[in-house]
Write an enzyme that holds these catalytic residues in place. Structure first.
Site, PDB file in Angstrom:
ATOM      1  N   ASP A 261       5.050  -9.101  -5.492  1.00 15.05           N
ATOM      2  CA  ASP A 261       3.937  -8.543  -4.719  1.00 15.05           C
ATOM      3  C   ASP A 261       4.332  -7.111  -4.385  1.00 15.05           C
ATOM      4  O   ASP A 261       5.261  -6.882  -3.618  1.00 15.05           O
ATOM      5  CB  ASP A 261       3.738  -9.393  -3.445  1.00 15.05           C
ATOM      6  CG  ASP A 261       2.690  -8.804  -2.501  1.00 15.05           C
ATOM      7  OD1 ASP A 261       2.161  -7.715  -2.777  1.00 15.05           O
ATOM      8  OD2 ASP A 261       2.413  -9.461  -1.469  1.00 15.05           O
TER       9      ASP A 261
ATOM     10  N   TRP B 122       4.017 -11.746   4.597  1.00 15.89           N
ATOM     11  CA  TRP B 122       3.288 -11.890   3.330  1.00 15.89           C
ATOM     12  C   TRP B 122       4.031 -12.828   2.385  1.00 15.89           C
ATOM     13  O   TRP B 122       3.417 -13.651   1.705  1.00 15.89           O
ATOM     14  CB  TRP B 122       3.054 -10.527   2.678  1.00 15.89           C
ATOM     15  CG  TRP B 122       2.206  -9.638   3.528  1.00 15.89           C
ATOM     16  CD1 TRP B 122       2.574  -8.454   4.101  1.00 15.89           C
ATOM     17  CD2 TRP B 122       0.848  -9.864   3.943  1.00 15.89           C
ATOM     18  NE1 TRP B 122       1.532  -7.940   4.831  1.00 15.89           N
ATOM     19  CE2 TRP B 122       0.471  -8.778   4.755  1.00 15.89           C
ATOM     20  CE3 TRP B 122      -0.087 -10.883   3.709  1.00 15.89           C
ATOM     21  CZ2 TRP B 122      -0.799  -8.665   5.328  1.00 15.89           C
ATOM     22  CZ3 TRP B 122      -1.352 -10.779   4.285  1.00 15.89           C
ATOM     23  CH2 TRP B 122      -1.695  -9.687   5.083  1.00 15.89           C
TER      24      TRP B 122
ATOM     25  N   LYS C 189      -3.346  -0.051   0.078  1.00 16.96           N
ATOM     26  CA  LYS C 189      -2.192   0.566   0.728  1.00 16.96           C
ATOM     27  C   LYS C 189      -1.829   1.908   0.075  1.00 16.96           C
ATOM     28  O   LYS C 189      -1.439   2.830   0.739  1.00 16.96           O
ATOM     29  CB  LYS C 189      -0.974  -0.361   0.668  1.00 16.96           C
ATOM     30  CG  LYS C 189      -1.240  -1.790   1.109  1.00 16.96           C
ATOM     31  CD  LYS C 189      -1.270  -1.963   2.612  1.00 16.96           C
ATOM     32  CE  LYS C 189      -1.899  -3.266   3.059  1.00 16.96           C
ATOM     33  NZ  LYS C 189      -1.284  -4.475   2.544  1.00 16.96           N
TER      34      LYS C 189
HETATM   35  C1  LIG Z   1      -1.574  -6.051   2.790  1.00 14.95           C
HETATM   36  C2  LIG Z   1      -0.675  -6.943   2.029  1.00 14.95           C
HETATM   37  C3  LIG Z   1      -1.106  -8.166   1.505  1.00 14.95           C
HETATM   38  C4  LIG Z   1      -2.503  -8.697   1.735  1.00 14.95           C
HETATM   39  O1  LIG Z   1      -3.403  -8.010   0.973  1.00 14.95           O
HETATM   40  P1  LIG Z   1      -4.952  -8.419   0.955  1.00 14.95           P
HETATM   41  O2  LIG Z   1      -5.467  -7.533  -0.109  1.00 14.95           O
HETATM   42  O3  LIG Z   1      -5.488  -8.123   2.316  1.00 14.95           O
HETATM   43  O4  LIG Z   1      -5.041  -9.860   0.638  1.00 14.95           O
HETATM   44  C5  LIG Z   1      -0.220  -8.906   0.768  1.00 14.95           C
HETATM   45  N1  LIG Z   1       1.036  -8.501   0.549  1.00 14.95           N
HETATM   46  C6  LIG Z   1       1.501  -7.324   1.048  1.00 14.95           C
HETATM   47  C7  LIG Z   1       2.904  -6.905   0.771  1.00 14.95           C
HETATM   48  C8  LIG Z   1       0.652  -6.516   1.801  1.00 14.95           C
HETATM   49  O5  LIG Z   1       1.105  -5.350   2.291  1.00 14.95           O
END
Ligand SMILES: *Cc1c(COP(=O)(O)O)cnc(C)c1O
Length: 357
Positions: free
Chosen positions: A166, A99, A190
């Site tokens: 993030d 990511w 998540k």
């Molecule tokens: C799942 C995830 C993403 C991607 O998220 P989307 O909502 O599918 O774009 C980005 N960063 C992290 C750390 C993730 O776990």
């Protein structure tokens, strides 16, 4: 048989969230209508949005001067919205996984995005510690929890330039000192809600500093000014997120979540470390994620991987296959995962070891 949902995302949600959302799908706030079929500008839904923002701020102790907005597009859209809104010519990124790499790639569309350090040399199995952050960069971007590889930065960094994080997969898993961050974002699927809504926490005074023109829909200021109602927000996921926040608060908030998450992770990592069949993929315990716990078969038992998968499935374990870039297994233990389910996985691993080791 009871199912234990260790999926990485979308993932387990509190039963409270599922029950309350199910009720509102049938009859929302006594309107006699489904939450899916009412106006997002009606007073009932506006109240949901307002309360979700207020509870977000309360539970995370977000200081004055920050805004919370809910958007579509996933965390992946934030990979480009962040540089679009914050980066003039230069930014800095810590590359700790897939990511983080994707975020860095998008920033490169906007100028010089510096990779200050990367753990790619060892398949992202650690968090780089020694690196320099260029002080002339507009911000420093980190991914606090690496959902795929199972490492986590479990503390709030002190850096001299604005810090962007993030937190898709560890938001609300521990207390966070928000004042150390300029911006925090994440997809909700998540640890918060069903897929479809993305949260962004923004320090208001970091906006308005880039020279480029920003399209209306991609400009954070638009969504702050319109209180996440510039266009139709993801109504159902926002409703569900509010239920999770209510559940979280009733459990004791992020302090309690951290305690529970530490206890769950200690239980599982200890089982991995002591079981002759398995080993952790993250050597340094300090770097191990509390959320996504990755493990593989010891070399000499590698041939048993498929058999353990089947065995685990027969014992009710769901979603423990590792990501294709790591292999092995990954047990995601988000907030809503009860320790009883982690214990069930540990029992299953021990039982398998008794049969095979
Ligand atoms: C799942 C995830 C993403 C991607 O998220 P989307 O909502 O599918 O774009 C980005 N960063 C992290 C750390 C993730 O776990």
């Amino acid at each position: 048989m009871k199912k234990h949902n260790f999926s990485a995302g979308p993932s387990i949600l509190p039963q409270f969230t599922i029950d309350e959302t199910a009720k509102a799908v049938k009859d929302f706030a006594g309107t006699g209508l489904s939450v899916m079929e009412v106006s997002h500008r009606g007073k009932e839904f506006v109240a949901v949005m307002d309360e979700a923002v207020a509870m977000f701020k309360e539970i995370l102790s977000i200081p004055e001067g920050y805004s919370v907005i809910f958007l579509g597009g996933g965390a992946s859209l934030q990979f480009c919205m962040v540089p679009f809104n914050l980066m003039n010519r230069k930014s800095a990124y810590l590359n700790t996984g897939e990511w983080a790499s994707k975020a860095l790639k998008e920033a490169k569309f906007f100028g010089e995005a510096v990779e200050v350090a990367s753990s790619k040399d060892k398949n992202f199995s650690y968090i780089p510690k020694q690196y320099e952050i260029p002080e002339d960069a507009d911000y420093f971007h980190i991914t606090t929890n690496n959902t795929i590889f199972g490492t986590e930065i479990k503390y709030d960094m002190d850096v001299k330039i604005p810090l962007v994080a993030d937190m898709s997969s560890d938001i609300f898993s521990r207390p966070v000192d928000i004042s150390k961050y300029a911006l925090i974002y994440g997809g909700a699927q998540k640890n918060l809600a069903p897929a479809g809504v993305t949260f962004v926490i923004i320090k208001n005074d970091i906006l308005g500093k880039v020279e480029r023109k920003i399209p209306t829909m991609l400009n954070y200021q638009t969504h702050i000014d319109k209180e996440s109602m510039f266009n139709t927000p993801p109504v159902l996921p926002v409703f569900a997120a509010l239920q999770t926040l209510k559940w979280l608060k009733s459990c004791g908030g992020v302090v309690e979540m951290q305690k529970r998450n530490q206890a769950k992770a200690a239980l599982l990592y200890n089982a991995i470390d002591t079981n002759p069949l398995f080993r952790s993929t993250i050597p340094d315990p300090a770097d191990r994620s509390l959320m996504n716990i990755c493990f593989v078969m010891e070399e000499k038992y590698a041939a048993l991987e498929g058999e353990f998968s089947t065995f685990a499935k027969e014992h009710g374990m769901v979603g423990i296959a590792g990501h294709r870039s790591v292999g092995g297994f990954r047990a995601s233990c988000y907030n809503a995962m009860p320790i009883e389910s982690v214990q069930a996985l540990v029992d299953c691993m021990n039982k398998f070891a008794e049969l095979k080791a």
